[in-house]
Design a protein around this motif. Structure first.
Motif, PDB file in Angstrom:
ATOM      1  N   LEU A  27     -55.550   5.141   4.142  1.00  0.00           N
ATOM      2  CA  LEU A  27     -54.675   6.213   3.662  1.00  0.00           C
ATOM      3  C   LEU A  27     -54.028   5.897   2.313  1.00  0.00           C
ATOM      4  N   PRO A  28     -53.456   4.696   2.102  1.00  0.00           N
ATOM      5  CA  PRO A  28     -52.930   4.409   0.757  1.00  0.00           C
ATOM      6  C   PRO A  28     -54.024   4.359  -0.305  1.00  0.00           C
ATOM      7  N   LEU A  34     -56.956   9.606  -5.030  1.00  0.00           N
ATOM      8  CA  LEU A  34     -56.699  11.025  -5.288  1.00  0.00           C
ATOM      9  C   LEU A  34     -55.825  11.198  -6.527  1.00  0.00           C
ATOM     10  N   PHE A  35     -54.842  10.339  -6.697  1.00  0.00           N
ATOM     11  CA  PHE A  35     -53.996  10.388  -7.889  1.00  0.00           C
ATOM     12  C   PHE A  35     -54.827  10.094  -9.146  1.00  0.00           C
ATOM     13  N   SER A  40     -57.378  12.525 -13.986  1.00  0.00           N
ATOM     14  CA  SER A  40     -58.490  12.252 -14.896  1.00  0.00           C
ATOM     15  C   SER A  40     -58.805  13.390 -15.864  1.00  0.00           C
ATOM     16  N   PRO A  41     -58.520  14.656 -15.574  1.00  0.00           N
ATOM     17  CA  PRO A  41     -58.770  15.686 -16.584  1.00  0.00           C
ATOM     18  C   PRO A  41     -57.943  15.497 -17.857  1.00  0.00           C
ATOM     19  N   MET A  42     -56.861  14.744 -17.772  1.00  0.00           N
ATOM     20  CA  MET A  42     -56.068  14.486 -18.976  1.00  0.00           C
ATOM     21  C   MET A  42     -56.795  13.562 -19.945  1.00  0.00           C
ATOM     22  N   ALA A  43     -57.874  12.927 -19.503  1.00  0.00           N
ATOM     23  CA  ALA A  43     -58.634  12.056 -20.396  1.00  0.00           C
ATOM     24  C   ALA A  43     -59.277  12.849 -21.512  1.00  0.00           C
ATOM     25  N   CYS A  44     -59.472  14.128 -21.302  1.00  0.00           N
ATOM     26  CA  CYS A  44     -60.149  14.944 -22.297  1.00  0.00           C
ATOM     27  C   CYS A  44     -59.209  15.986 -22.920  1.00  0.00           C
ATOM     28  N   ASP A  45     -57.919  15.689 -22.950  1.00  0.00           N
ATOM     29  CA  ASP A  45     -56.975  16.626 -23.557  1.00  0.00           C
ATOM     30  C   ASP A  45     -57.208  16.797 -25.050  1.00  0.00           C
ATOM     31  N   ALA A  57     -67.824  20.417 -17.150  1.00  0.00           N
ATOM     32  CA  ALA A  57     -69.002  20.665 -16.315  1.00  0.00           C
ATOM     33  C   ALA A  57     -69.236  19.513 -15.333  1.00  0.00           C
ATOM     34  N   SER A  58     -69.099  18.292 -15.823  1.00  0.00           N
ATOM     35  CA  SER A  58     -69.323  17.146 -14.938  1.00  0.00           C
ATOM     36  C   SER A  58     -68.182  16.995 -13.936  1.00  0.00           C
ATOM     37  N   PHE A  59     -66.973  17.306 -14.346  1.00  0.00           N
ATOM     38  CA  PHE A  59     -65.834  17.227 -13.433  1.00  0.00           C
ATOM     39  C   PHE A  59     -65.964  18.263 -12.322  1.00  0.00           C
ATOM     40  N   GLY A  60     -66.495  19.431 -12.654  1.00  0.00           N
ATOM     41  CA  GLY A  60     -66.693  20.476 -11.660  1.00  0.00           C
ATOM     42  C   GLY A  60     -67.648  20.071 -10.554  1.00  0.00           C
ATOM     43  N   ILE A  61     -68.552  19.160 -10.843  1.00  0.00           N
ATOM     44  CA  ILE A  61     -69.467  18.642  -9.828  1.00  0.00           C
ATOM     45  C   ILE A  61     -68.857  17.437  -9.110  1.00  0.00           C
ATOM     46  N   ALA A  62     -68.200  16.568  -9.863  1.00  0.00           N
ATOM     47  CA  ALA A  62     -67.689  15.316  -9.305  1.00  0.00           C
ATOM     48  C   ALA A  62     -66.502  15.534  -8.364  1.00  0.00           C
ATOM     49  N   TRP A  63     -65.653  16.496  -8.644  1.00  0.00           N
ATOM     50  CA  TRP A  63     -64.454  16.713  -7.833  1.00  0.00           C
ATOM     51  C   TRP A  63     -64.796  17.085  -6.388  1.00  0.00           C
ATOM     52  N   PRO A  64     -65.669  18.064  -6.131  1.00  0.00           N
ATOM     53  CA  PRO A  64     -66.010  18.357  -4.722  1.00  0.00           C
ATOM     54  C   PRO A  64     -66.725  17.195  -4.027  1.00  0.00           C
ATOM     55  N   VAL A  65     -67.516  16.445  -4.777  1.00  0.00           N
ATOM     56  CA  VAL A  65     -68.179  15.277  -4.185  1.00  0.00           C
ATOM     57  C   VAL A  65     -67.136  14.254  -3.751  1.00  0.00           C
ATOM     58  N   PHE A  66     -66.141  14.045  -4.591  1.00  0.00           N
ATOM     59  CA  PHE A  66     -65.062  13.107  -4.262  1.00  0.00           C
ATOM     60  C   PHE A  66     -64.274  13.581  -3.038  1.00  0.00           C
ATOM     61  N   LEU A  67     -63.933  14.863  -3.022  1.00  0.00           N
ATOM     62  CA  LEU A  67     -63.184  15.397  -1.878  1.00  0.00           C
ATOM     63  C   LEU A  67     -63.993  15.307  -0.589  1.00  0.00           C
ATOM     64  N   ALA A  68     -65.304  15.499  -0.675  1.00  0.00           N
ATOM     65  CA  ALA A  68     -66.153  15.345   0.505  1.00  0.00           C
ATOM     66  C   ALA A  68     -66.137  13.899   0.992  1.00  0.00           C
TER      67      ALA A  68
END
Length: 118
Positions: A27-28, A34-35, A40-45, A57-68
Motif C-alpha cells: 500500500l505505501p 501513484l504520486f 509526471s505530466p509536469m515533466a512536459c510543462d 499520446a504515450s501518457f494516454g497509453i501508459a496511465w491505464p496500464v499503470f492503473l491496471a
C-alpha cells in the motif's frame, strides 16, 4: 466426537503474517508510485508542441496500464487475505503476498518505459 483432519486441512498458525507484511509494503509503495506517476505530466510543462503531443499520446497509453497494474496488486492482496487459513494454502498465500509488491514495481517500470519522456 473427534475428527481426523488431514495434515493439509489443519488450521495454519500465523497465516496472517505474509498478507500483513505484504499489505504494509504494497500500500505505501502503491501510494508513492501513484504520486510519482500522477505528477509526471509536469515533466512536459515547458515542452514544444511536437514533444508535448508525443508525451501526451504515450501518457494516454501508459496511465491505464499503470492503473491496471495497481488494480492487479490490490486483487493479489485481497486474494492472499481471502484464502482459507489452512496449511495447504500456505505456499499460495506466501506467493500471492510476494507478488503484490512486485506487481507495483513492475507497473511503475512499465509506466516509465511506455512514456515518451522529453
Amino acid at each position: 466426537m473427534t475428527e481426523n483432519l488431514r495434515a493439509g486441512d489443519a488450521p495454519a498458525r500465523r497465516a496472517f503474517v505474509a498478507p500483513l507484511v505484504s499489505t504494509l509494503l504494497t500500500l505505501p509503495m502503491a501510494l508513492v508510485a501513484l504520486f510519482y506517476t500522477g505528477i509526471s505530466p509536469m515533466a512536459c510543462d515547458s515542452c514544444d508542441t511536437a514533444a508535448a503531443h508525443a508525451f501526451d499520446a504515450s501518457f494516454g497509453i501508459a496511465w491505464p496500464v499503470f492503473l491496471a497494474g495497481l488494480l492487479g496488486a490490490l486483487v493479489l492482496l485481497v486474494c492472499c487475505w481471502a484464502l482459507p487459513w489452512r496449511v495447504r494454502n500456505t505456499a499460495r498465500r506466501v506467493g500471492l503476498a510476494f507478488a503484490a509488491p512486485g506487481l507495483v514495481v513492475l507497473a511503475t517500470v512499465v509506466f516509465t518505459a511506455l512514456v515518451d519522456w522529453p
